[in-house]
Scaffold this motif. Structure first.
Motif, PDB file in Angstrom:
ATOM      1  N   LEU A 137       0.813  -1.222   0.000  1.00  0.00           N
ATOM      2  CA  LEU A 137       0.000   0.000   0.000  1.00  0.00           C
ATOM      3  C   LEU A 137       0.847   1.272   0.000  1.00  0.00           C
ATOM      4  CD1 LEU A 137      -2.748  -1.161   2.509  1.00  0.00           C
ATOM      5  CD2 LEU A 137      -2.960  -0.930   0.034  1.00  0.00           C
ATOM      6  N   GLY A 138       2.163   1.125  -0.206  1.00  0.00           N
ATOM      7  CA  GLY A 138       3.015   2.301  -0.355  1.00  0.00           C
ATOM      8  C   GLY A 138       3.761   2.712   0.885  1.00  0.00           C
ATOM      9  N   GLY A 139       3.662   1.931   1.965  1.00  0.00           N
ATOM     10  CA  GLY A 139       4.378   2.274   3.194  1.00  0.00           C
ATOM     11  C   GLY A 139       5.822   1.806   3.172  1.00  0.00           C
ATOM     12  N   GLU A 167      -7.780  -6.296   2.607  1.00  0.00           N
ATOM     13  CA  GLU A 167      -6.469  -6.802   3.033  1.00  0.00           C
ATOM     14  C   GLU A 167      -6.316  -8.277   2.667  1.00  0.00           C
ATOM     15  OE1 GLU A 167      -5.654  -3.876   6.885  1.00  0.00           O
ATOM     16  OE2 GLU A 167      -6.743  -5.775   7.144  1.00  0.00           O
ATOM     17  N   LYS A 168      -7.373  -9.050   2.854  1.00  0.00           N
ATOM     18  CA  LYS A 168      -7.327 -10.469   2.478  1.00  0.00           C
ATOM     19  C   LYS A 168      -7.091 -10.624   0.978  1.00  0.00           C
ATOM     20  CE  LYS A 168     -10.439 -12.172   6.109  1.00  0.00           C
ATOM     21  NZ  LYS A 168     -11.755 -12.814   6.369  1.00  0.00           N
ATOM     22  N   LEU A 169      -7.772  -9.796   0.191  1.00  0.00           N
ATOM     23  CA  LEU A 169      -7.641  -9.871  -1.260  1.00  0.00           C
ATOM     24  C   LEU A 169      -6.215  -9.538  -1.702  1.00  0.00           C
ATOM     25  CD1 LEU A 169      -8.982 -10.237  -4.029  1.00  0.00           C
ATOM     26  CD2 LEU A 169      -9.567  -7.801  -3.983  1.00  0.00           C
ATOM     27  N   LEU A 170      -5.631  -8.494  -1.116  1.00  0.00           N
ATOM     28  CA  LEU A 170      -4.275  -8.083  -1.484  1.00  0.00           C
ATOM     29  C   LEU A 170      -3.254  -9.173  -1.131  1.00  0.00           C
ATOM     30  CD1 LEU A 170      -4.313  -4.335  -0.367  1.00  0.00           C
ATOM     31  CD2 LEU A 170      -4.285  -5.202  -2.709  1.00  0.00           C
ATOM     32  N   LEU A 171      -3.398  -9.755   0.062  1.00  0.00           N
ATOM     33  CA  LEU A 171      -2.465 -10.801   0.490  1.00  0.00           C
ATOM     34  C   LEU A 171      -2.624 -12.068  -0.344  1.00  0.00           C
ATOM     35  CD1 LEU A 171      -2.463 -10.482   4.387  1.00  0.00           C
ATOM     36  CD2 LEU A 171      -0.582 -10.002   2.831  1.00  0.00           C
ATOM     37  N   SER A 172      -3.868 -12.456  -0.597  1.00  0.00           N
ATOM     38  CA  SER A 172      -4.086 -13.670  -1.385  1.00  0.00           C
ATOM     39  C   SER A 172      -3.559 -13.501  -2.809  1.00  0.00           C
ATOM     40  CB  SER A 172      -5.571 -14.036  -1.407  1.00  0.00           C
ATOM     41  OG  SER A 172      -6.338 -13.000  -2.015  1.00  0.00           O
TER      42      SER A 172
END
Length: 331
Positions: A132-134, A149-154
């Motif tokens: 997310l750019g951090g 968050e689940k979608l991004l990690l998966s």
């Protein structure tokens, strides 16, 4: 296998016998007595040390490829190394991981069963922060992940299946597919609680955040390929036959490659002082004798002795013999 003593232990034992602290006769009696070793049938070891080493070798390669993959995806410092490879009951593995964590369940066709990749929350949140750019910092978060968050990690773990496939290709061609994404290990009932599983622990660092990634491989997955995990299989595999098609293609490409040929008329060494005094019509004496053969260099490497001449009105050289080994001094 008998226990092997280190040199320090041997020295300490000899010193104790010499000083009288230990009696050699008592040691002989203890050795003659039958020793009973406690064996826990709940933790039956189903893999030999040789097979565990092979699994460790596979995942050391996997850790290197996963490091490269995450580094390119996150544009950040990532380091992943194998810490340990153990065989434990499935129930013990489930109890050892946090109640809230990230669990990726992969099918590995054509093998039966699923393997689990458990990602410590510290690493999971660092991945999210970086995506997310951090800066890749972890977050103290007690509640569950959001759907985004689940979608991004998966998504990122789905992309990483290629590294798992490549790491196992030395043993078997598998087709890993991310089947489930869970947070609570209690919801996973893949095998019986007392079933033996191999747990590969990977120490992971993303930026300044460190944590563990654990890979749980049930015995049912490894059972068909157990013979391939022995040292004998790896030694046999190294004796591969030559790929004639690849050899022919490589030979063809090498034949077409261009190399530079130079005939060395002679060489000499002078001082900087003499070089600065050069003037028109000065003569430089070379080390080469007139009646000695010249050297023909291929890509600056002397390969043949030659003699100069003319062929069809062009300056040419005739090869006399090949230069073998260390260059010989001219006579």
């Amino acid at each position: 296998m008998d226990e092997v003593l280190s040199q320090n232990e041997i020295d300490a034992l000899l010193s104790a016998i010499t000083s009288g602290e230990m009696n050699a006769e008592e040691l002989k009696k203890e050795e003659q007595e039958k020793k009973v070793r406690v064996y826990d049938f709940k933790r039956a070891l189903r893999f030999s040390k040789d097979q565990i080493r092979s699994i460790s070798r596979i995942h050391e390669n996997y850790a290197r490829m996963l490091t490269t993959f995450f580094s390119s995806q996150l544009r950040s410092y990532v380091n992943i190394t194998v810490t340990s490879v153990d065989q434990v009951p499935y129930e013990e593995f489930i109890r050892s991981i946090p109640k809230m964590t990230v669990l990726n369940v992969y099918s590995v066709a054509p093998l039966d069963g699923n393997l689990i990749m458990e990602v410590n929350p510290n690493i999971a949140y660092a991945l999210l922060d970086r995506i997310l750019g951090g800066k890749g910092n972890t977050i103290n978060k007690s509640d569950s992940l959001t759907e985004i968050e689940k979608l991004l990690l998966s998504q990122i773990f789905e992309k990483a299946v290629g590294t798992l496939q490549e790491a196992w290709s030395s043993v078997i061609e598998i087709d890993p597919v991310l089947e489930e994404f869970e947070e609570n290990p209690q919801f996973l009932r893949m095998v019986a609680p007392n079933e033996t599983v191999v747990v590969v622990s990977l120490t992971t660092a993303i930026g300044e955040t460190t944590g563990m990634i654990n890979i749980c491989i049930p015995h049912i997955i490894l059972e068909p390929i157990i013979p391939k995990l022995s040292a004998h299989y790896w030694m046999q595999k190294t004796k591969t036959t030559r790929d004639n098609q690849a050899f022919t293609k490589m030979s063809k490409n090498l034949i077409q490659a261009e190399v530079e040929l130079k005939t060395i008329l002679g060489e000499t060494t002078i001082s900087i002082n003499d070089f600065l005094k050069f003037d028109k019509d000065n003569i430089i004496a070379l080390d080469q004798k007139i009646d000695s053969p010249l050297k023909l260099a291929v890509n600056n490497e002397p390969k043949f002795y030659v003699q100069p001449g003319k062929f069809k009105k062009r300056m040419s050289v005739q090869i006399l013999e090949e230069i073998n080994g260390v260059n010989e001094d001219d006579e």
